[in-house]
Scaffold this motif. Structure first.
Motif, PDB file in Angstrom:
ATOM      1  N   ALA A 149      18.629  17.504 -17.631  1.00  0.00           N
ATOM      2  CA  ALA A 149      18.363  18.352 -16.463  1.00  0.00           C
ATOM      3  C   ALA A 149      19.323  19.534 -16.407  1.00  0.00           C
ATOM      4  O   ALA A 149      18.971  20.615 -15.911  1.00  0.00           O
ATOM      5  CB  ALA A 149      18.462  17.527 -15.183  1.00  0.00           C
ATOM      6  N   LEU A 150      20.547  19.356 -16.912  1.00  0.00           N
ATOM      7  CA  LEU A 150      21.527  20.440 -16.890  1.00  0.00           C
ATOM      8  C   LEU A 150      21.063  21.627 -17.722  1.00  0.00           C
ATOM      9  O   LEU A 150      21.420  22.778 -17.436  1.00  0.00           O
ATOM     10  CB  LEU A 150      22.874  19.934 -17.413  1.00  0.00           C
ATOM     11  CG  LEU A 150      23.590  18.909 -16.535  1.00  0.00           C
ATOM     12  CD1 LEU A 150      24.823  18.365 -17.248  1.00  0.00           C
ATOM     13  CD2 LEU A 150      23.979  19.531 -15.206  1.00  0.00           C
ATOM     14  N   ALA A 151      20.275  21.368 -18.768  1.00  0.00           N
ATOM     15  CA  ALA A 151      19.795  22.446 -19.638  1.00  0.00           C
ATOM     16  C   ALA A 151      18.591  23.165 -19.058  1.00  0.00           C
ATOM     17  O   ALA A 151      18.183  24.213 -19.564  1.00  0.00           O
ATOM     18  CB  ALA A 151      19.428  21.880 -21.012  1.00  0.00           C
ATOM     19  N   ASP A 152      18.037  22.619 -17.985  1.00  0.00           N
ATOM     20  CA  ASP A 152      16.806  23.178 -17.411  1.00  0.00           C
ATOM     21  C   ASP A 152      17.147  24.285 -16.411  1.00  0.00           C
ATOM     22  O   ASP A 152      16.980  24.130 -15.206  1.00  0.00           O
ATOM     23  CB  ASP A 152      16.004  22.064 -16.738  1.00  0.00           C
ATOM     24  CG  ASP A 152      14.620  22.539 -16.299  1.00  0.00           C
ATOM     25  OD1 ASP A 152      14.150  23.558 -16.836  1.00  0.00           O
ATOM     26  OD2 ASP A 152      14.033  21.900 -15.407  1.00  0.00           O
ATOM     27  N   VAL A 153      17.610  25.415 -16.938  1.00  0.00           N
ATOM     28  CA  VAL A 153      17.929  26.559 -16.082  1.00  0.00           C
ATOM     29  C   VAL A 153      16.712  27.484 -16.031  1.00  0.00           C
ATOM     30  O   VAL A 153      15.842  27.437 -16.905  1.00  0.00           O
ATOM     31  CB  VAL A 153      19.161  27.326 -16.608  1.00  0.00           C
ATOM     32  CG1 VAL A 153      20.376  26.427 -16.611  1.00  0.00           C
ATOM     33  CG2 VAL A 153      18.915  27.872 -18.012  1.00  0.00           C
ATOM     34  N   PRO A 154      16.609  28.327 -14.996  1.00  0.00           N
ATOM     35  CA  PRO A 154      15.443  29.218 -14.882  1.00  0.00           C
ATOM     36  C   PRO A 154      15.265  30.096 -16.110  1.00  0.00           C
ATOM     37  O   PRO A 154      16.228  30.589 -16.690  1.00  0.00           O
ATOM     38  CB  PRO A 154      15.780  30.063 -13.643  1.00  0.00           C
ATOM     39  CG  PRO A 154      16.701  29.215 -12.841  1.00  0.00           C
ATOM     40  CD  PRO A 154      17.508  28.453 -13.838  1.00  0.00           C
ATOM     41  N   GLY A 155      14.022  30.280 -16.508  1.00  0.00           N
ATOM     42  CA  GLY A 155      13.686  31.112 -17.664  1.00  0.00           C
ATOM     43  C   GLY A 155      12.206  31.045 -17.941  1.00  0.00           C
ATOM     44  O   GLY A 155      11.444  30.351 -17.247  1.00  0.00           O
ATOM     45  N   THR A 156      11.780  31.745 -18.965  1.00  0.00           N
ATOM     46  CA  THR A 156      10.367  31.716 -19.341  1.00  0.00           C
ATOM     47  C   THR A 156      10.017  30.332 -19.866  1.00  0.00           C
ATOM     48  O   THR A 156      10.910  29.554 -20.255  1.00  0.00           O
ATOM     49  CB  THR A 156      10.067  32.772 -20.419  1.00  0.00           C
ATOM     50  OG1 THR A 156      10.835  32.463 -21.605  1.00  0.00           O
ATOM     51  CG2 THR A 156      10.456  34.167 -19.945  1.00  0.00           C
ATOM     52  N   ILE A 157       8.732  30.026 -19.916  1.00  0.00           N
ATOM     53  CA  ILE A 157       8.300  28.700 -20.347  1.00  0.00           C
ATOM     54  C   ILE A 157       8.710  28.435 -21.788  1.00  0.00           C
ATOM     55  O   ILE A 157       9.042  27.299 -22.158  1.00  0.00           O
ATOM     56  CB  ILE A 157       6.764  28.538 -20.174  1.00  0.00           C
ATOM     57  CG1 ILE A 157       6.318  27.124 -20.543  1.00  0.00           C
ATOM     58  CG2 ILE A 157       6.020  29.585 -20.983  1.00  0.00           C
ATOM     59  CD1 ILE A 157       6.968  26.031 -19.739  1.00  0.00           C
TER      60      ILE A 157
END
Length: 745
Positions: free
Chosen positions: A55-63
């Motif tokens: 979850a820590l790697a799931d930062v906002p960005g394109t798909i």
């Protein structure tokens, strides 16, 4: 005040921070609850740990970035979990492994925020595995595969949520950006409060401007890289692009309202003008806040205040005061203050337009200039091996940070073993989250971590003292989990306050020894925080004053490019909208970086605050410079110059020459004599005096609006901005410090 708190709470609940916390909590709690129900709690916790680290790697960005980040994170977490589990019985090998893995994970920061978070997730799983005791290698392999399944579980859940609401993160990020801009506007309203210190207000405004720039960059990375947004293929994506373009233009208009606030307060002392302006700007900020919340939620927003009426009230007070002055010259001296009302009028129109766009009204008919090439306004992040290899040098502050982190982690491990602490991994966990590339950030995190842990520990102790009911404790733990992950990127110290009781309650269920757990948690946090602080101070520290010269050069260069684009509006040269907006973006970014670096320097030891007074003035003057350039551009774009004078070109070239001299002095120390002030200033002054005299005669003859009046107003505004720019640049040249002098101290 209560209404403000309620609005803040509403904004937080509908923000990305809370939805991300909710998603993370769901991914962490569900496996543990399911497996606890069948008597396999330890299995559920292993799966939950994999989900948490991913979850820590799931930062906002394109798909695409989201998917690739989750894949890389999943692979890294599995390998680190497997390697750490297999090496647990071998202390010497484990120590080397911890140092190397900490170094590698910290180096991932060169790939930006996403890379840094992937690295933190990797270190977190390594530390969490060290909390276990495996008797056989088969158990280590089993736990690593359970962790892998948790990573896959979170990745699938995150991609599923994105599939259901693909625009949610973009809407929340854009809404957050709008609310930050509203706060920026609200803080600028304090300039119209005579009781408040202007210097302190400037500091607050500068700090908020840094935040606004960070939010705008986040929106650019999310929104402008979306193919549907670039092509305007859906109503939602198109409306968000149009809202963002309006917001950036509005930010420039807010900056273009910059004037001499000390002079304004003295000039209008004893009148209702300042109070009315303050009230009006507050109303504007509240309306913008409402738009931001509506965008975050995906709701339609309607105007709650008649902004045109509020603006008219303020303008009426100003006009009444202006009409009370006896001479034309005195009334003409107030012309610069009229720009405030002009800018507010354009901001009003943009707000109404943003309201309509949230309702998707006339979105199909509306269009943005595709020649803007929106992708040019985003930053490309290179993820190749060459970037990693090129940073393997002590010239890279990320490399120094990675080496420092590796040594600190090894030291924490050895110290914990030497002291025979039961939970050494808490020391490593503290070091891992506190260590940052810069000393000031590490210092701040150390303080926040220790204070948050103490508060959280007292809270947990209170709960455990008041009740022994496991159901109540479990419910409180769920709230703490949600709070910890929701506030993680919003308010760190609050996140730690929630995180501490969550861990203590978890240990209450796994290894009941409540108050012993409390004591160990506090002691290990203090030890870890102390190690991180000392290592960041002693081992190759990155002091901000060493980076400031580069930020200064970039700020003056960006302002020079910005003024060059505006010069085209005042001369016969062709004007490019995309070149102008790119230059404007570079100015906002460079000045925000300069301001942020200066603020970080102020939190460092006094001995490392080099030339603080001169640098402070340089930062303030950089803001003033960009604001006056923004006023020049706003006036030309809004009023379409009718009376271009040949003097404009000479004066602008003169101003650009001074900027070039400042740039040369800061970068290489070149001391160049001041250029001769062009006669264009004098000629422009003569023309203005001639028009003032002619206009006075027309007034005496009873003539109303005339061509001479329009020309006088236009030249007066332009002349005032030229004079303001000249004054700022002279002061900036005095405040400028050669970069080598700053670095050498």
């Amino acid at each position: 005040m209560q209404e403000r708190w309620l609005k803040e709470a509403k904004a937080f609940i509908f923000s990305y921070h809370f939805s991300n916390g909710l998603r993370t909590t769901l991914s962490v709690v569900v496996p543990s609850v399911i497996f606890a129900a069948i008597g396999q709690l330890s299995t559920g916790i292993a799966i939950s740990m994999g989900a948490l680290c991913t979850a820590l790697a799931d930062v906002p960005g394109t798909i695409i970035h989201k998917r690739n980040g989750l894949i890389i994170s999943t692979i890294l977490i599995f390998l680190l979990a497997l390697g750490t589990g297999l090496l647990l019985p071998h202390m010497a090998l484990l120590t080397i492994w911890v140092g190397l893995c900490s170094f590698f994970c910290s180096m991932l920061l060169i790939y930006g925020n996403r890379g840094g978070n992937i690295g933190i997730g990797g270190m977190l799983v390594m530390v969490s595995i060290m909390a276990e005791q495996y008797t056989t290698w088969q158990m280590a392999v089993q736990i690593s595969f359970l962790t892998l399944s948790g990573s896959i579980w979170y990745a699938l859940l995150a991609l599923l949520f994105w599939q259901i609401r693909p625009y949610l993160t973009v809407q929340q990020t854009l809404g957050d950006c709008i609310q930050s801009t509203a706060k920026y506007l609200r803080q600028r309203a304090n300039f119209y409060e005579p009781d408040l210190d202007i210097t302190e207000t400037y500091k607050d405004v500068f700090a908020q401007q840094v935040i606004v720039n960070e939010k705008q960059e986040a929106v650019r990375e999310l929104l402008l890289k979306m193919r549907s947004a670039q092509q305007g293929t859906t109503s939602i994506s198109k409306s968000m692009v149009l809202i963002f373009l309006d917001l950036v233009d509005m930010q420039e208009q807010i900056m273009a309202s910059q004037i001499d606030y000390t002079s304004l307060q003295k000039r209008f002392a004893g009148t209702k003008v300042i109070a009315q302006l303050h009230e009006t700007i507050i109303q504007f900020s509240e309306e913008l806040d409402n738009i931001g919340i509506a965008v975050s939620v995906g709701f339609r927003s309607m105007p709650k205040v008649n902004l045109k009426l509020e603006l008219e009230k303020a303008r009426k007070e100003f006009k009444n005061y202006q009409a009370s002055l006896p001479s034309l010259k005195e009334r003409a001296d107030l012309i610069p203050f009229e720009s405030i009302f002009d800018n507010l009028q354009h901001i009003t129109q943009r707000m109404y337009n943003m309201h309509r766009l949230t309702r998707l009204e006339r979105v199909k008919e509306a269009s943005f200039d595709h020649q803007l090439e929106l992708s040019k306004f985003t930053t490309r992040q290179s993820y190749d091996v060459t970037t990693f290899r090129n940073n393997l040098t002590f010239n890279s502050h990320i490399f120094r940070h990675a080496v420092r982190t590796g040594i600190a982690m090894v030291s924490g491990l050895l110290l914990g073993q030497a002291l025979q602490l039961s939970r050494t991994y808490w020391i490593l966990l503290t070091i891992m989250v506190i260590m940052k590339p810069g000393f000031s950030l590490t210092k701040t995190r150390s303080f926040q971590r220790i204070i948050g842990t103490l508060i959280g520990a007292f809270f947990a102790a209170g709960i455990l003292y008041l009740t022994k009911d496991d159901t109540v404790i479990f419910c409180v733990m769920l709230v703490c989990i949600l709070g910890a992950y929701s506030f993680q990127t919003y308010h760190y110290i609050t996140s730690v306050v929630f995180m501490t009781p969550f861990i203590i309650f978890l240990l209450h269920f796994l290894h009941p020894a409540d108050f012993n757990n409390l004591t160990n948690r506090v002691i290990d946090t203090v030890i870890g925080g102390t190690i991180a602080f000392i290592f960041n101070y002693i081992f190759w520290p990155s002091w901000e004053y060493k980076f400031l010269p580069d930020y200064m050069v970039k700020a003056i260069t960006a302002n020079k490019q910005y003024l060059q684009q505006v010069t085209n509006l005042y001369t016969d040269k062709p004007f490019s909208l995309i070149a102008y907006k790119l230059a404007r973006k570079d100015v906002h970014v460079s000045i925000a970086n300069l301001t942020a670096a200066f603020q970080r320097m102020l939190s460092e030891p006094k001995s490392k605050q080099k030339h603080g007074s001169e640098l402070y003035h340089f930062v303030v003057l950089s803001h003033s410079l960009s604001s006056h350039i923004a006023q020049l551009s706003a006036y030309a774009l809004q009023h379409h110059l009718k009376y271009k004078r040949p003097e404009y070109k000479d004066i602008l070239l003169f101003l650009l020459t001074i900027m070039d001299q400042i740039e040369q002095y800061v970068s290489v120390g070149a001391i160049i004599p001041d250029p001769e002030t062009p006669t264009a200033f004098h000629r422009l002054e003569e023309r203005l005096e001639e028009l003032l005299h002619l206009r006075q005669q027309q007034i005496n003859d009873g003539q109303g609006h005339t061509v001479e009046r329009e020309e006088m107003l236009e030249i007066k505004h332009v002349r005032d901005q030229f004079q303001a720019l000249f004054t700022v640049l002279k002061d900036m040249k005095k405040a400028a410090v050669h970069g080598a002098v700053i670095v050498e101290g």
